[in-house]
Design an enzyme around this catalytic site. Structure first.
Site, PDB file in Angstrom:
ATOM      1  CG  ASN A  75      20.293  -9.090  23.109  1.00  0.00           C
ATOM      2  OD1 ASN A  75      19.352  -8.829  23.869  1.00  0.00           O
ATOM      3  ND2 ASN A  75      21.529  -8.693  23.321  1.00  0.00           N
ATOM      4  CB  THR A  95      30.938  -8.724  26.726  1.00  0.00           C
ATOM      5  OG1 THR A  95      31.195  -9.849  25.868  1.00  0.00           O
ATOM      6  CG2 THR A  95      31.259  -7.436  25.997  1.00  0.00           C
ATOM      7  CB  CYS A 126      20.754  -5.645  27.933  1.00  0.00           C
ATOM      8  SG  CYS A 126      21.504  -5.480  26.314  1.00  0.00           S
ATOM      9  CB  SER A 132      26.814  -3.642  29.077  1.00  0.00           C
ATOM     10  OG  SER A 132      26.829  -4.914  28.487  1.00  0.00           O
ATOM     11  CG  ASP A 164      31.059 -21.791   8.158  1.00  0.00           C
ATOM     12  OD1 ASP A 164      29.969 -21.999   7.567  1.00  0.00           O
ATOM     13  OD2 ASP A 164      31.679 -22.665   8.793  1.00  0.00           O
ATOM     14  CE  LYS A 194      29.080 -21.936  22.763  1.00  0.00           C
ATOM     15  NZ  LYS A 194      30.317 -21.809  22.000  1.00  0.00           N
ATOM     16  NE  ARG A 224      37.521 -15.330  25.102  1.00  0.00           N
ATOM     17  CZ  ARG A 224      36.595 -16.289  25.130  1.00  0.00           C
ATOM     18  NH1 ARG A 224      35.747 -16.399  24.137  1.00  0.00           N
ATOM     19  NH2 ARG A 224      36.526 -17.130  26.142  1.00  0.00           N
ATOM     20  CD  GLU A 269      21.356  -1.062  24.593  1.00  0.00           C
ATOM     21  OE1 GLU A 269      22.341  -0.741  23.931  1.00  0.00           O
ATOM     22  OE2 GLU A 269      21.370  -1.924  25.491  1.00  0.00           O
ATOM     23  CG  HIS A 310      20.634 -10.162  28.994  1.00  0.00           C
ATOM     24  ND1 HIS A 310      19.687  -9.667  28.139  1.00  0.00           N
ATOM     25  CD2 HIS A 310      21.841  -9.780  28.490  1.00  0.00           C
ATOM     26  CE1 HIS A 310      20.289  -8.985  27.159  1.00  0.00           C
ATOM     27  NE2 HIS A 310      21.596  -9.054  27.358  1.00  0.00           N
TER      28      HIS A 310
END
Lengths: 382, 130, 348
Positions: free
Chosen positions: C266, C201, C112, C296, C28, C239, C199, C80, C234
């Site tokens: 990103n 992350t 990143c 990360s 969606d 969000k 999650r 990367e 970053h």
């Protein structure tokens, strides 16, 4: 310098000749030319070939071809000037005989393009690798740029370009050795698939296999071999900057103009003396630019001349009665010699349905790369 | 492309290094040993501006093997402010819009990738001026 | 004081919308846009990679600095997606920019945050007096697996920063780094796409490191969030940076200028650096700017910068980030996007 004559010819059909390899093509055409004059041997061989090395992995064509013709021992030289290799080989043979170094010389042009090579990349090796090919230009692309510049400068139209293909296919339909013996309409040309804008598939000469051979000797000995010798009245060769970007005017083929000027001058003829000509129509636009560089018409007017039918059989100056590279086929190294053969047939009155009545003086123009080399020969009936 | 051949051309491909003939002032790109205009053999190093104008162009539909994924793409002869002409691809636009007279800038791009894990070959492409 | 003497960014001109990707996988589109706050992302052309993006950004940085590239003594590129597994991106970029051969070069990788890592080291060498000028670049053509949440965000672009001690456009007031071993996201040698812990992350990775680094640099400088005109964190999606900013006490207004992820995506190592470039495009003299990256694996670099009165004039020498986000763009279908990202399998 001695006068030089063509005393016989030999030629394979042009096309996708799956049964014949590079050496087979050469031998077939060479034997035809030798048998016509009943001569078992020659004093020298010149083999025009653009890229045996890249097309079939075979270099060193001089000895290979002499050997397969049963003439190992004879001096044999491979000549390369991209798509003008055949025409330049003819010039080498002409100079050899004219200089008195050899009497009977076999000049061949041969190319085997349909053996699985990456043809686009091989042909591109005739352009500047560092400044052109590196950046992704193709041969059709180079001529397309010439076409676009010609259109912008002179108002040449897609209809003008199509008229070249239509005319050459009409001629080629009458040539038993042509690759495409079929006529095409302007609409078919202008709706064929795009290759490099504004050039479409039917503006482009095909990928072909074939060989063409002429035998040369001093004019004074020609009647020992034939009743219909054709004199090579003159030969002109010239070069121009290799890269299209380095030429002041991309619409004008300086090498063609210079080569023609030399041939006209040393032959003592003017453009208006030429009654039939074979020119290097690797792409439709090339024929238009060549007609202008040969001074057959004013700069920018070749499209109009073509649409008016003046370059067709029956017109003022019939061009590419063989069908040209477009319809007859373009085994690149063979083309220059095949052009000479068409003019020989015309001047001998042996061109059948393609005959230009009473032709006594003809011209052949062969070109390498995007016009960086060009060779022009003028022939006459004697 | 064998890497030595690529490596030798790095100054002209990466930095648009050119040579200005001391005799006739013509700017030659890439540099040569002999000036094609006057035969001069003395030059001063210079760099081309990253701006120019399309002299002529085409859209390549039938591309070389290495560039088939990019087709159709525009190619152009571009004349820089120094009067130098170079053959370049024209990127980041609708290829059909690339016509003589178009103003372009030159951007550093990946030109081709040698297959079989060969080297990456960089250089400049034109993009239309916004 | 050492600081940024030139900066530049580059964002490829191809775009694919979140909606186009969502449709491809039967998701969606409205939910994706609402959930990740992503509208579209930049896509590299077949002729664009970390090296070409770095050259474009580096050229702009040199233009703004007006510095002879021969005076640049160090060049670091964080990414990367270095095009070669073995052979530096930096050597190509240096040659293209006219830097070297008297130069120290390295390619960095730290997911990143490799971009801010490059900036951190470049700045350190200049501040110590070891080199006169040093350039740090963050750039990526980010990988995101088809039908993975990352596919909506992984984009292409980057920014370059030239550090020096004279004619500074933004002083570096302070730096801080915070690092731990946290396997939240990784790509092993030879793999096409990164994998991530879903999650995991979030809280233990992104939020823990960003907040720790930011709080520490605020402590170190004695500054309150309210002292800053701009902040950028970053941006793995739309969000996270808004949420972490709010947690740390920054307002939406402070974040707005650098929050370019909704239309850029990103750009991994280029993400927060390009956000910083967008801020430098607008900042006024004496404005305080905070940047905290996240990589990360995991870690965060923080910088506090103060704009100088030279900035307003110098930034006009090269294109702004906004002009690249809002300028000429080409919208791709998913099929074109798959072709451009070489996701279509061909025989070798």
């Amino acid at each position: 310098m001695r006068d030089v004559a063509i005393i016989s010819t030999g030629m394979t059909p042009f096309g996708e000749l799956w049964q014949s390899g590079l050496r087979d093509l050469f031998v077939q055409a060479a034997r035809e030319a030798l048998m016509a004059v009943g001569s078992p041997s020659v004093d020298a061989i010149y083999v025009g070939n653009m890229s045996g090395g890249q097309f079939v992995g075979q270099e060193h064509l001089g000895p290979l071809m002499a050997d397969h013709l049963g003439l190992a021992g004879v001096p044999a030289t491979r000549v390369e000037s991209a798509c003008a290799s055949g025409g330049v080989a003819l010039r080498c043979g002409f100079l050899d005989v004219a200089a008195g170094a050899s009497d009977l010389v076999l000049v061949a042009g041969v190319e085997k393009m349909n053996d699985g090579a990456d043809v686009t990349n091989v042909l591109a090796s005739a352009a500047d690798q560092e400044t052109e090919v590196y950046h992704g230009i193709t041969f059709p692309g180079l001529y397309a740029m010439i076409a676009r510049a010609h259109m912008a400068r002179y108002g040449t139209t897609e209809e003008d370009l199509a008229a070249v293909s239509v005319k050459n296919h009409r001629h080629g339909a009458r040539n038993p050795k042509a690759q495409f013996r079929s006529e095409v309409t302007a609409e078919q040309v202008m709706t064929s698939s795009m290759v490099a804008e504004p050039l479409r598939l039917l503006h482009c000469s095909p990928v072909s296999d074939g060989a063409a051979v002429v035998l040369l000797c001093p004019l004074e000995r020609a009647r020992e071999f034939t009743d219909a010798p054709i004199r090579i009245r003159s030969s002109g060769l010239a070069t121009a900057p290799m890269a299209l970007a380095d030429r002041a005017d991309p619409t004008f083929l300086d090498a063609v103009s210079l080569a023609a000027g030399r041939a006209y001058k040393s032959g003592g003829v003017t453009p208006s003396d030429i009654q039939v000509a074979e020119v290097h129509d690797c792409f439709s636009i090339a024929e238009l630019c060549v007609l202008e560089a040969l001074c057959f018409t004013e700069r920018g007017s070749a499209g109009e001349l073509t649409r008016a039918g003046e370059t067709a059989l029956g017109g003022r100056i019939p061009i590419n009665t063989s069908g040209g590279l477009k319809s007859k086929g373009h085994p690149v190294g063979a083309t220059g010699v095949a052009q000479a053969i068409e003019i020989v047939e015309q001047l001998r009155g042996e061109a059948g349905e393609r005959q230009v009545p009473d032709a006594t003086i003809g011209l052949a123009q062969n070109m390498g790369g995007s016009g960086a080399s060009s060779v022009v020969h003028i022939f006459e009936r004697v | 492309m064998p890497s030595p051949r690529y490596w030798r051309e790095i100054p002209s491909r990466y930095r648009l290094e050119a040579a200005a003939c001391r005799g006739c002032k013509r700017v030659i790109y890439p540099k040569r040993q002999v000036c094609p205009q006057c035969g001069g053999v003395e030059f001063e190093a210079t760099r081309l501006a990253h701006r120019g104008r399309v002299v002529t162009s085409t859209v390549v539909h039938v591309a070389p093997t290495d560039l088939q994924m990019e087709a159709p793409y525009a190619m152009a002869v571009v004349e820089t402010e120094e009067g130098v002409r170079l053959m370049v691809q024209v990127a980041d636009c609708d290829p059909s819009e690339v016509l003589p007279g178009m103003e372009v800038t030159l951007e550093f791009r990946l030109i081709r990738k040698e297959d079989h894990g060969g080297i990456l070959c960089y250089g400049h492409k034109a993009v239309p001026v916004e | 004081m050492a600081g940024i003497v030139g900066y530049g960014a580059f964002i490829p001109r191809n775009r694919v919308t979140a909606e186009e990707i969502a449709k491809q996988w039967g998701k969606d589109p409205a939910a994706i846009r609402r959930g990740l706050l992503l509208e579209e992302k930049s896509v590299p052309g077949l002729d664009e990679d970390t090296i070409t993006i770095s050259v474009a950004a580096g050229r702009a940085a040199l233009e703004r600095a007006g510095v002879d590239p021969q005076r640049v003594g160090a060049l670091y590129i964080g990414s990367e997606s270095h095009p070669y597994a073995v052979k530096p991106s930096g050597t190509v970029v240096a040659e293209a920019l006219g830097i070297g051969p008297e130069v120290h070069i390295a390619d960095f990788e730290f997911a990143c945050k490799a971009g801010t890592e490059a900036m951190f080291v470049a700045f350190g060498l200049v501040e110590s007096g070891r080199v006169e000028y040093a350039m740090g670049i963050g750039a990526d053509t980010s990988q995101g697996a088809p039908n993975d949440a990352l596919e909506y965000s992984a984009s292409a672009g980057g920014a370059a920063f030239l550090f020096g001690r004279q004619h500074v456009l933004a002083d570096v007031v302070e730096t801080y780094s915070y690092t731990s071993d946290t396997p939240d996201f990784w790509r092993r040698e030879g793999e096409f796409y990164p994998r991530h812990g879903g999650r995991f992350t979030g809280e233990p990775a992104y939020f823990r490191h960003v907040t720790a680094a930011t709080r520490a640099i605020l402590d170190k400088t004695g500054l309150e969030p309210a002292a800053f005109r701009y902040a950028v964190f970053h941006m793995p999606n739309g969000k996270f940076p808004l949420a972490v900013g709010k947690q740390l006490g920054f307002t939406r207004e402070q974040l707005e200028v650098g929050w370019i992820v909704p239309t850029m995506g990103n750009t991994y190592s280029g993400s927060s650096p390009t956000g910083l470039a967008a801020i430098l495009d607008e900042a006024e003299a004496d404005d305080l700017i905070l940047i905290t990256s996240f990589g990360s694996g995991a870690g965060s670099d923080s910088f506090v910068l103060r704009a100088t009165d030279l900035l307003a004039d110098r930034r006009t020498r090269a294109p702004t980030v906004r002009s690249m986000l809002e300028g000429r763009r080409r919208y791709l279908t998913y099929g074109e996007y798959a072709k451009y990202r070489e996701k279509i399998i061909l025989n070798a």
